[in-house]
Design an enzyme around this catalytic site. Structure first.
Site, PDB file in Angstrom:
ATOM      1  N   THR A   1       0.882  -1.172   0.000  1.00 27.16           N
ATOM      2  CA  THR A   1       0.000   0.000   0.000  1.00 27.16           C
ATOM      3  C   THR A   1       0.916   1.217   0.000  1.00 27.16           C
ATOM      4  O   THR A   1       1.619   1.486   0.972  1.00 27.16           O
ATOM      5  CB  THR A   1      -0.900   0.031   1.253  1.00 27.16           C
ATOM      6  OG1 THR A   1      -1.663  -1.171   1.293  1.00 27.16           O
ATOM      7  CG2 THR A   1      -1.839   1.226   1.206  1.00 27.16           C
TER       8      THR A   1
ATOM      9  N   LYS B   1      -7.437   1.721  -3.348  1.00 25.11           N
ATOM     10  CA  LYS B   1      -7.128   1.309  -1.965  1.00 25.11           C
ATOM     11  C   LYS B   1      -7.346   2.490  -0.999  1.00 25.11           C
ATOM     12  O   LYS B   1      -7.792   2.310   0.132  1.00 25.11           O
ATOM     13  CB  LYS B   1      -5.678   0.801  -1.902  1.00 25.11           C
ATOM     14  CG  LYS B   1      -5.148   0.495  -0.517  1.00 25.11           C
ATOM     15  CD  LYS B   1      -5.689  -0.796   0.076  1.00 25.11           C
ATOM     16  CE  LYS B   1      -5.147  -0.989   1.498  1.00 25.11           C
ATOM     17  NZ  LYS B   1      -5.563  -2.233   2.103  1.00 25.11           N
TER      18      LYS B   1
ATOM     19  N   LYS C   1      -0.181   5.271   8.344  1.00 22.32           N
ATOM     20  CA  LYS C   1       0.581   5.411   7.094  1.00 22.32           C
ATOM     21  C   LYS C   1      -0.391   5.563   5.922  1.00 22.32           C
ATOM     22  O   LYS C   1      -0.253   6.466   5.094  1.00 22.32           O
ATOM     23  CB  LYS C   1       1.470   4.170   6.903  1.00 22.32           C
ATOM     24  CG  LYS C   1       2.379   4.238   5.715  1.00 22.32           C
ATOM     25  CD  LYS C   1       2.292   3.160   4.656  1.00 22.32           C
ATOM     26  CE  LYS C   1       1.771   1.820   4.922  1.00 22.32           C
ATOM     27  NZ  LYS C   1       1.474   1.045   3.719  1.00 22.32           N
TER      28      LYS C   1
HETATM   29  P1  NAP Z   1       5.316  -6.383   7.631  1.00 23.38           P
HETATM   30  O1  NAP Z   1       4.902  -7.650   8.265  1.00 23.38           O
HETATM   31  O2  NAP Z   1       5.900  -5.300   8.503  1.00 23.38           O
HETATM   32  O3  NAP Z   1       6.357  -6.741   6.454  1.00 23.38           O
HETATM   33  C1  NAP Z   1       7.030  -5.754   5.731  1.00 23.38           C
HETATM   34  C2  NAP Z   1       7.980  -6.439   4.789  1.00 23.38           C
HETATM   35  O4  NAP Z   1       8.672  -5.441   4.024  1.00 23.38           O
HETATM   36  C3  NAP Z   1       9.064  -7.257   5.493  1.00 23.38           C
HETATM   37  O5  NAP Z   1       9.369  -8.364   4.683  1.00 23.38           O
HETATM   38  C4  NAP Z   1      10.235  -6.273   5.538  1.00 23.38           C
HETATM   39  O6  NAP Z   1      11.498  -6.904   5.632  1.00 23.38           O
HETATM   40  C5  NAP Z   1      10.088  -5.630   4.167  1.00 23.38           C
HETATM   41  N1  NAP Z   1      10.730  -4.323   4.093  1.00 23.38           N
HETATM   42  C6  NAP Z   1      10.357  -3.177   4.721  1.00 23.38           C
HETATM   43  N2  NAP Z   1      11.185  -2.193   4.384  1.00 23.38           N
HETATM   44  C7  NAP Z   1      12.093  -2.692   3.518  1.00 23.38           C
HETATM   45  C8  NAP Z   1      13.199  -2.154   2.818  1.00 23.38           C
HETATM   46  N3  NAP Z   1      13.515  -0.853   2.938  1.00 23.38           N
HETATM   47  N4  NAP Z   1      13.915  -2.970   2.013  1.00 23.38           N
HETATM   48  C9  NAP Z   1      13.565  -4.280   1.896  1.00 23.38           C
HETATM   49  N5  NAP Z   1      12.538  -4.845   2.539  1.00 23.38           N
HETATM   50  C10 NAP Z   1      11.807  -4.063   3.343  1.00 23.38           C
HETATM   51  O7  NAP Z   1       4.094  -5.704   6.841  1.00 23.38           O
HETATM   52  P2  NAP Z   1       2.795  -6.375   6.197  1.00 23.38           P
HETATM   53  O8  NAP Z   1       1.718  -6.417   7.214  1.00 23.38           O
HETATM   54  O9  NAP Z   1       3.176  -7.624   5.472  1.00 23.38           O
HETATM   55  O10 NAP Z   1       2.370  -5.228   5.158  1.00 23.38           O
HETATM   56  C11 NAP Z   1       3.052  -5.052   3.925  1.00 23.38           C
HETATM   57  C12 NAP Z   1       2.289  -4.033   3.076  1.00 23.38           C
HETATM   58  O11 NAP Z   1       0.946  -4.504   2.870  1.00 23.38           O
HETATM   59  C13 NAP Z   1       2.160  -2.652   3.717  1.00 23.38           C
HETATM   60  O12 NAP Z   1       2.224  -1.650   2.737  1.00 23.38           O
HETATM   61  C14 NAP Z   1       0.770  -2.700   4.360  1.00 23.38           C
HETATM   62  O13 NAP Z   1       0.187  -1.401   4.487  1.00 23.38           O
HETATM   63  C15 NAP Z   1       0.020  -3.540   3.347  1.00 23.38           C
HETATM   64  N6  NAP Z   1      -1.162  -4.249   3.871  1.00 23.38           N
HETATM   65  C16 NAP Z   1      -1.103  -4.899   5.071  1.00 23.38           C
HETATM   66  C17 NAP Z   1      -2.234  -5.548   5.542  1.00 23.38           C
HETATM   67  C18 NAP Z   1      -2.221  -6.281   6.887  1.00 23.38           C
HETATM   68  O14 NAP Z   1      -3.290  -6.647   7.364  1.00 23.38           O
HETATM   69  N7  NAP Z   1      -1.058  -6.532   7.503  1.00 23.38           N
HETATM   70  C19 NAP Z   1      -3.423  -5.536   4.809  1.00 23.38           C
HETATM   71  C20 NAP Z   1      -3.439  -4.890   3.575  1.00 23.38           C
HETATM   72  C21 NAP Z   1      -2.300  -4.238   3.115  1.00 23.38           C
HETATM   73  P3  NAP Z   1      12.099  -7.335   7.084  1.00 23.38           P
HETATM   74  O15 NAP Z   1      11.556  -8.698   7.350  1.00 23.38           O
HETATM   75  O16 NAP Z   1      13.556  -7.321   6.912  1.00 23.38           O
HETATM   76  O17 NAP Z   1      11.623  -6.297   8.074  1.00 23.38           O
END
Ligand code: NAP
Length: 289
Positions: A98, A173, A241
């Protein structure tokens, strides 16, 4: 079977990549900044491991990403070891992060210059949707790239729609998040009012959820809210965010979002209460403070 790379194995990316491998039957190479997660994924699912985004993306037809925000996305695509340096003509980049519509348009333009496609494809459905392979995917980009990628995306989706040119998936979104923000505050106020009035909240919800006030949030969150449980998915930090992205875009396009702006400030209060990782239904905790 397609050659696929997946960059970012977080709460969402880890199971999504799993569906591409197992449900979709694709040949999947994963990259994660913290390598231990990628090693655990390969140990669980098989597949291959890339030590950098570029290494994972080399020779692949479809390169997926699901990282945190705009800057993370720029890093894994355009950064020194970014995927865009390794992608070849005819490939498609599919971004499930997102992020802003601006970064989507920027990456689409860059991809166009390099001879491959780019789709912004944010998702809705949360952790459960990712784990069950039942996400809603809102896509922006060229129709030809969308048609190529659609059957691959289907491995983790129950609904996939092309919304318009680059950035349109992210704009959709944003609407999703605008609609949720005011709704969750309304639900929190309803439950709060019911408690103050001394009513049995479960009984109230059983009845009114069948009428015009019913919603996904009411069906899925009201019981846990009533029990003061706020660890059911999408975190307040992520919502802030997203609402920041929404309010920036509204500044640009002139949309008036008074309730969204207010609820964003309410979430700021929740962060101040120690609720950064609580789920978005924690607006009730703020009213009960
Ligand atoms: P998360 O669990 O915090 O995972 C984030 C991922 O991104 C991790 O693999 C992290 O790597 C990687 N990452 C972050 N910064 C990076 C960088 N600078 N370089 C390389 N890798 C990086 O987050 P998530 O819940 O999966 O969410 C991911 C996205 O989906 C976000 O944009 C969020 O808004 C969206 N989203 C989430 C949900 C939900 O329910 N969680 C629902 C819809 C949409 P590390 O493992 O090294 O930290």
């Amino acid at each position: 079977m397609a050659r696929v790379a997946f960059l970012g194995l977080g709460v969402m990316g880890y199971p999504m990549a799993g569906h591409l491998k197992n449900g979709g039957g694709h040949d999947v190479t994963v990259y994660n900044r913290t390598a231990a997660k990628a090693e655990a994924w390969v140990a669980q699912h098989g597949g291959a491991l890339g030590r950098t985004p570029a290494e994972a993306a080399a020779g692949k037809e479809f390169i997926f990403a699901c990282v945190g925000n705009d800057n993370d996305l720029r890093q894994v695509t355009l950064g020194p070891d970014g995927a865009f340096h390794a992608m070849t003509s005819g490939a498609v980049f599919i971004d499930n992060t997102t992020a802003s519509a601006e970064v989507a348009r920027e990456l689409s333009a860059e991809a166009g210059k390099l001879g491959f496609g780019a789709l912004d494809a944010p998702v809705s459905g949360g952790q459960a949707g990712a784990e069950n392979g039942a996400l809603t995917v809102m896509v922006g980009g060229a129709e030809a790239d969308f048609e190529k990628a659609r059957p691959v995306i289907a491995a983790y989706a129950k609904m996939v729609g092309l919304m318009g040119p680059a950035g349109s998936g992210q704009l959709t979104k944003m609407i999703n998040q605008i609609c949720i923000a005011g709704l969750v505050q309304g639900l929190a106020e309803g439950i709060h009012f019911g408690k103050q009035a001394g009513l049995d909240i479960e009984k109230v919800i059983d009845v009114i959820s069948k009428g015009a006030a019913g919603s996904w949030q009411m069906e899925n969150r009201s019981k846990t809210m009533n029990a003061g449980k706020y660890d059911f998915g999408f975190a307040v930090d992520w919502m802030r965010k997203d609402l920041g992205i929404v309010l920036d875009e509204a500044d640009r396009n002139g949309a008036k979002l008074p309730v969204t702006a207010l609820v964003d400030q309410f979430y700021k209060d929740v962060q101040g209460m120690g609720g950064r990782r609580w789920d978005t239904s924690s607006l009730l905790a703020r009213l009960e403070k």
